[in-house]
Write a protein that holds these residues in place. Structure first.
Motif, PDB file in Angstrom:
ATOM      1  N   TRP A  30      14.054   6.129  -8.303  1.00 28.58           N
ATOM      2  CA  TRP A  30      13.260   5.256  -9.162  1.00 28.58           C
ATOM      3  C   TRP A  30      13.916   3.931  -9.474  1.00 28.58           C
ATOM      4  N   LEU A  31      15.139   3.761  -9.086  1.00 28.93           N
ATOM      5  CA  LEU A  31      15.830   2.529  -9.443  1.00 28.93           C
ATOM      6  C   LEU A  31      15.317   1.355  -8.609  1.00 28.93           C
ATOM      7  N   HIS A  32      14.040   1.096  -8.698  1.00 31.54           N
ATOM      8  CA  HIS A  32      13.444  -0.062  -8.033  1.00 31.54           C
ATOM      9  C   HIS A  32      13.823  -0.129  -6.569  1.00 31.54           C
ATOM     10  N   SER A  33      13.839   1.016  -5.930  1.00 34.73           N
ATOM     11  CA  SER A  33      14.309   1.035  -4.552  1.00 34.73           C
ATOM     12  C   SER A  33      13.316   1.784  -3.694  1.00 34.73           C
ATOM     13  N   VAL A  34      13.681   2.927  -3.189  1.00 33.56           N
ATOM     14  CA  VAL A  34      12.776   3.658  -2.324  1.00 33.56           C
ATOM     15  C   VAL A  34      11.758   4.413  -3.186  1.00 33.56           C
ATOM     16  N   THR A  35      10.706   4.867  -2.516  1.00 32.80           N
ATOM     17  CA  THR A  35       9.567   5.469  -3.192  1.00 32.80           C
ATOM     18  C   THR A  35       9.376   6.877  -2.659  1.00 32.80           C
ATOM     19  N   GLY A  36       9.152   7.815  -3.542  1.00 28.89           N
ATOM     20  CA  GLY A  36       8.901   9.168  -3.058  1.00 28.89           C
ATOM     21  C   GLY A  36       7.877   9.881  -3.913  1.00 28.89           C
ATOM     22  N   PHE A  88       0.832  -1.202   0.000  1.00 24.26           N
ATOM     23  CA  PHE A  88       0.000   0.000   0.000  1.00 24.26           C
ATOM     24  C   PHE A  88       0.870   1.257   0.000  1.00 24.26           C
ATOM     25  N   TRP A  89       1.863   1.277   0.866  1.00 18.78           N
ATOM     26  CA  TRP A  89       2.717   2.470   0.946  1.00 18.78           C
ATOM     27  C   TRP A  89       3.462   2.720  -0.362  1.00 18.78           C
ATOM     28  N   ILE A  90       3.922   1.661  -0.994  1.00 23.49           N
ATOM     29  CA  ILE A  90       4.647   1.838  -2.258  1.00 23.49           C
ATOM     30  C   ILE A  90       3.715   2.412  -3.318  1.00 23.49           C
ATOM     31  N   MET A 141       8.076  10.144   1.479  1.00 23.55           N
ATOM     32  CA  MET A 141       9.045   9.171   0.964  1.00 23.55           C
ATOM     33  C   MET A 141       8.940   7.909   1.803  1.00 23.55           C
ATOM     34  N   TYR A 142       8.898   6.805   1.125  1.00 24.51           N
ATOM     35  CA  TYR A 142       8.741   5.538   1.824  1.00 24.51           C
ATOM     36  C   TYR A 142       9.964   4.673   1.535  1.00 24.51           C
ATOM     37  N   PHE A 143      10.576   4.171   2.598  1.00 23.74           N
ATOM     38  CA  PHE A 143      11.844   3.459   2.440  1.00 23.74           C
ATOM     39  C   PHE A 143      11.711   1.937   2.468  1.00 23.74           C
ATOM     40  N   GLY A 144      10.609   1.450   3.020  1.00 24.20           N
ATOM     41  CA  GLY A 144      10.362   0.002   2.956  1.00 24.20           C
ATOM     42  C   GLY A 144      11.486  -0.819   3.551  1.00 24.20           C
ATOM     43  N   GLU A 145      12.014  -1.740   2.750  1.00 23.77           N
ATOM     44  CA  GLU A 145      13.067  -2.646   3.208  1.00 23.77           C
ATOM     45  C   GLU A 145      14.425  -1.944   3.313  1.00 23.77           C
ATOM     46  N   HIS A 146      14.444  -0.669   2.969  1.00 21.97           N
ATOM     47  CA  HIS A 146      15.674   0.119   3.067  1.00 21.97           C
ATOM     48  C   HIS A 146      15.746   0.803   4.430  1.00 21.97           C
ATOM     49  N   GLN A 147      16.949   0.953   4.953  1.00 28.53           N
ATOM     50  CA  GLN A 147      17.123   1.496   6.292  1.00 28.53           C
ATOM     51  C   GLN A 147      18.262   2.530   6.323  1.00 28.53           C
ATOM     52  N   PRO A 148      18.181   3.557   5.478  1.00 28.71           N
ATOM     53  CA  PRO A 148      19.270   4.534   5.450  1.00 28.71           C
ATOM     54  C   PRO A 148      19.391   5.283   6.780  1.00 28.71           C
ATOM     55  N   ALA A 149      20.607   5.551   7.169  1.00 31.58           N
ATOM     56  CA  ALA A 149      20.865   6.374   8.354  1.00 31.58           C
ATOM     57  C   ALA A 149      20.811   7.862   7.997  1.00 31.58           C
ATOM     58  N   GLY A 150      20.652   8.156   6.732  1.00 30.07           N
ATOM     59  CA  GLY A 150      20.522   9.530   6.272  1.00 30.07           C
ATOM     60  C   GLY A 150      20.012   9.512   4.851  1.00 30.07           C
ATOM     61  N   TRP A 151      19.521  10.666   4.357  1.00 26.44           N
ATOM     62  CA  TRP A 151      18.915  10.665   3.041  1.00 26.44           C
ATOM     63  C   TRP A 151      19.142  12.010   2.364  1.00 26.44           C
ATOM     64  N   SER A 152      19.490  11.991   1.095  1.00 28.75           N
ATOM     65  CA  SER A 152      19.900  13.201   0.395  1.00 28.75           C
ATOM     66  C   SER A 152      19.079  13.526  -0.836  1.00 28.75           C
ATOM     67  N   TRP A 153      18.276  12.588  -1.337  1.00 29.09           N
ATOM     68  CA  TRP A 153      17.695  12.768  -2.665  1.00 29.09           C
ATOM     69  C   TRP A 153      16.263  13.288  -2.611  1.00 29.09           C
ATOM     70  N   PRO A 157      14.035  -0.194   9.098  1.00 27.73           N
ATOM     71  CA  PRO A 157      13.195  -0.411   7.915  1.00 27.73           C
ATOM     72  C   PRO A 157      11.724  -0.081   8.150  1.00 27.73           C
ATOM     73  N   TYR A 158      10.982  -0.011   7.069  1.00 26.73           N
ATOM     74  CA  TYR A 158       9.525   0.195   7.043  1.00 26.73           C
ATOM     75  C   TYR A 158       9.132   1.537   7.627  1.00 26.73           C
ATOM     76  N   LEU A 159       9.973   2.524   7.382  1.00 32.80           N
ATOM     77  CA  LEU A 159       9.687   3.891   7.782  1.00 32.80           C
ATOM     78  C   LEU A 159       9.364   4.725   6.544  1.00 32.80           C
ATOM     79  N   ALA A 160       8.621   5.791   6.811  1.00 31.90           N
ATOM     80  CA  ALA A 160       8.407   6.806   5.779  1.00 31.90           C
ATOM     81  C   ALA A 160       8.845   8.138   6.369  1.00 31.90           C
ATOM     82  N   VAL A 161       9.039   9.104   5.491  1.00 28.94           N
ATOM     83  CA  VAL A 161       9.379  10.455   5.925  1.00 28.94           C
ATOM     84  C   VAL A 161       8.375  11.412   5.304  1.00 28.94           C
ATOM     85  N   ARG A 162       7.868  12.296   6.147  1.00 31.57           N
ATOM     86  CA  ARG A 162       6.997  13.353   5.634  1.00 31.57           C
ATOM     87  C   ARG A 162       7.729  14.674   5.761  1.00 31.57           C
ATOM     88  N   ILE A 163       7.815  15.380   4.666  1.00 27.96           N
ATOM     89  CA  ILE A 163       8.482  16.680   4.620  1.00 27.96           C
ATOM     90  C   ILE A 163       7.436  17.723   4.267  1.00 27.96           C
TER      91      ILE A 163
END
Lengths: 480, 480
Positions: B404-410, B341-343, B419-431, B470-476
């Motif tokens: 868009w490279l089949h990874s995180v969703t924004g 759903f989030w994706i 932005m939804y990170f799903g199975e990704h668990q970045p300690a920081g985010w730039s894009w 993992p399984y976090l989203a970010v709202r900006i």
């Protein structure tokens, strides 16, 4: 007579100081003969006035050789040696087997479970030894590693050795190799070999500040031939023409990559495995010189498409890495990487490991080696055990319609089944089961690394019961 | 003068017993007029000698009508009514908005968060009332539901009502509808309307043992027109031509589906939303009569491809269901369904819910309704709150290469980001961060349903810090 084990290295060393550039002005090779069979092998200059020719015999018995050179002192040298049975841990080089799989030359099964430490040989002795110590504890039997040092995020340090002679300003002379660099590199390849690890040697890559990515086609070709002359005799060598070759396309167009492949075919007397790794633009792995598919892709559920497309063994060497860096390719969870491994492997393909956890001194395993901080590698070890205790000829994906609809994954070999359910949690399962044969069912917890038999012997069962939990696999084996 | 609220139903009833088949031999319609504007509306036979015409006025003010019929008694009947302001919960029918999104006719945003209970109206009063009670507690504002009863796994029970008259042997007379069936169906549509739920009405489906899937093209067309005449005046109606239309292709070829769409365009005075749902062969949703894309697909990371391909709102109504049945489409975990759903949603698309937990009496929500047993619906409610508190015009996917490279969703709208990170668990985010504007950052735990602000106001930050889980989203959100 000197004895060399089968798939060991026989080396000829010749001393002399011909005029000119010893790397370019002296032609040297040897013809090795076993009965009427003849194999041409190139020599190379190893510095200090020493020229060498290395040879890996593949057949036991008496071999003879004779050298050829444009430098008279090195020409027509003759000799012989006896090739004897290999030692217990020596199974020869890895070859393609059963179209989509691998095995060693002696017939021993080989299932690649590789990792990536791109620049580990450029980190200095202490860390390099630490990497080797770590590898002893881990399941990895293939290492993706670059020849050239690496300039990239988290990779700012200078290498200990440089592959070419440099002047005081740091300018490389691409016509003069640095034998010390290559001896060091070979030592690491040899140490991997002695740990049972294939060295997946990355010949070119775009992460560069020293000019190695800017060499001319002629310089590239000379480098490639020198590398082959030095390293091909190591039985654990695989050739990976590049990492992310497509990020180099402006400098080296597609035809040049094709030519590099053809050069490898021409120069390598042993026809080591050959492939190439992409960033986003896939190389056409159907080309005849590619022995197996090396792929970077996050969507592992396309595994079967790649098998169908290329009809070769498929290794997804970079299905993203366990870690927490900000880049999506380096921050999936350990659980996700293990999940992706199972999907690739139960589809009769293979996957690669890497680890990218942020570190205050930028010591990330994926590039520098050192120690592992994650949790996937133990589960990959467990998966390797499962696969190695399965069919020696590898798995073929089940084509049942319910299995392939981007859902669960199932591989078979005869009446053996390895089905992986991932995010699915069926309380029972009906598809792709063996017919007319008695079989046992075991439930594998891919994360907890347990294997639990389900009571009973099944035969033509309409459905097998399952625990209804996610991230499980099922192993089905016929009763013999 | 009689008053009807805007988007309410004005109904004309005419009594009489003409000779012949009252469903086929009497032509009846009415022209509704508002000033110089005229709208033709078909009538229908409702049994017991009563003929009806239903009309949904979309404009406040005085409306007049005149009937037309081949049966003199019903012809040239005239009347008028006053259309007044809608009641508070009446926002009119849902329309396409901002190319990829929806809103109600009165401009109120509508973000579809639908569920599926295919045959819930065929389960008898007690269970149907239970379904309505459950729906009151849940976030769902769209219901996928079939007109015809359903014959399928876990669906063996006979319906209470049949859509056509039947003889003693159970043979249907497809030229004679059963008004009781349709009155019951309409009651359920009306009850959904009063709960704020759109009825996504599935007109045809292949799961049949009564002959409804075997009707001729003529019978299909008559049924479709009868349905439209009865139901189109309900403002919460959406037309879904079929469920898994491609499993009916042998009986109803592709041209026939195109024709059904054209018939809906022709008959429906209100142009309710129109789509069609596939099994494995996607209908070409670029065709002009399709208002929005309805899709069944497990690989939600293709969301952006569908947007690009069809240039219409995308609802993945069946991205597999939470449950534990043996079929892969019905046994993903609650976590996985929430993830999907989030994706979809963070990509500016929409998804659909369904639940398929095995039950001793085969009471599966996905088909029969009743009660929910799973854990995804609460998280979908949470996601709906997040979306409804965001931009009214919906989200557009970020096209940054790393995203868009089949990874995180924004997704973005102006300087808003989800932005939804799903199975990704970045300690920081730039894009994909906003440029030259001050903004706040909140971390959303999609499973625990928490929203946690990150301290500070950001502006042109090179990187925002993240928890590395993992399984976090970010709202900006921009600071206003």
């Amino acid at each position: 007579m000197k004895t060399i084990e089968q798939w060991g290295i026989f080396e000829i060393a010749l001393e002399g100081r011909p005029a000119g550039n010893p790397f370019t002005d002296v032609a040297l090779n040897a013809t090795f003969s076993y009965q009427h069979r003849q194999i041409q092998v190139d020599g190379f200059y190893d510095g200090g006035g020493v020229y060498k020719i290395r040879f890996m015999p593949d057949t036991q018995g008496e071999w003879r050789y004779v050298t050829h050179s444009n430098h008279g002192e090195f020409d027509a040298k003759q000799g012989e040696f006896l090739c004897v049975a290999p030692s217990a841990s020596n199974h020869g080089p890895v070859r393609i087997h059963n179209a989509y799989h691998f095995r060693y030359a002696d017939g021993t099964p080989y299932f690649p479970f590789g990792t990536t430490c791109y620049a580990w040989v450029h980190q200095g002795n202490a860390m390099e030894e630490q990497t080797l110590q770590t590898l002893k504890q881990t399941p990895f039997n293939k290492m993706r590693m670059c020849v050239f040092p690496k300039h990239y995020i988290y990779n700012a340090n200078e290498p200990v050795y440089y592959p070419f002679e440099r002047d005081d300003t740091g300018q490389s002379d691409f016509a003069r190799f640095n034998p010390e660099f290559f001896r060091h590199f070979e030592q690491r390849v040899e140490q991997l070999r002695d740990l049972g690890i294939e060295a997946d040697i990355i010949i070119f890559h775009p992460y560069d500040r020293w000019g190695y990515a800017e060499m001319t086609a002629e310089q590239d070709g000379r480098y490639l031939r020198y590398l082959v002359a030095r390293l091909a005799a190591y039985r654990n060598v695989w050739w990976s023409l590049a990492n992310e070759y497509d990020f180099l396309l402006e400098k080296k167009p597609l035809e040049q990559w094709d030519r590099f492949f053809q050069m490898l075919e021409t120069c390598d007397p042993y026809q080591h495995l050959r492939s190439i790794h992409q960033g986003s633009l896939l190389y056409d792995h159907t080309k005849p010189w590619v022995t197996h598919v090396c792929i970077q892709h996050a969507d592992v559920k396309r595994a079967k498409e790649w098998r169908t497309l290329y009809r070769k063994p498929v290794i997804n060497d970079e299905c993203q890495y366990e870690g927490n860096i900000p880049l999506p390719w380096g921050n999936i969870t350990a659980q996700e990487l293990v999940h992706r491994f199972w999907i690739m492997v139960a589809n009769g393909c293979y996957a690669g490991h890497g680890e990218t956890y942020l570190h205050p001194e930028d010591l990330l395993w994926w590039s520098k080696g050192g120690i592992l901080r994650g949790e996937s590698w133990q589960r990959i070890a467990f998966l390797r055990q499962v696969i190695e205790s399965g069919p020696a000829d590898g798995l073929t994906p089940l084509e049942d319609e319910w299995v392939w609809l981007h859902s669960v994954t199932g591989g078979f070999n005869g009446n053996y089944r390895l089905m992986y359910f991932g995010e699915h949690q069926p309380a029972g399962w009906s598809w792709g089961l063996p017919k007319d044969v008695a079989y046992t069912v075991e439930v594998i917890d891919t994360w907890k690394m347990t294997i639990t038999p389900i009571d009973g012997i099944f035969k033509n069962a309409a459905e097998i019961p399952l625990p209804g939990k996610p991230y499980l696999a099922v192993r089905i084996r016929p009763v013999v």
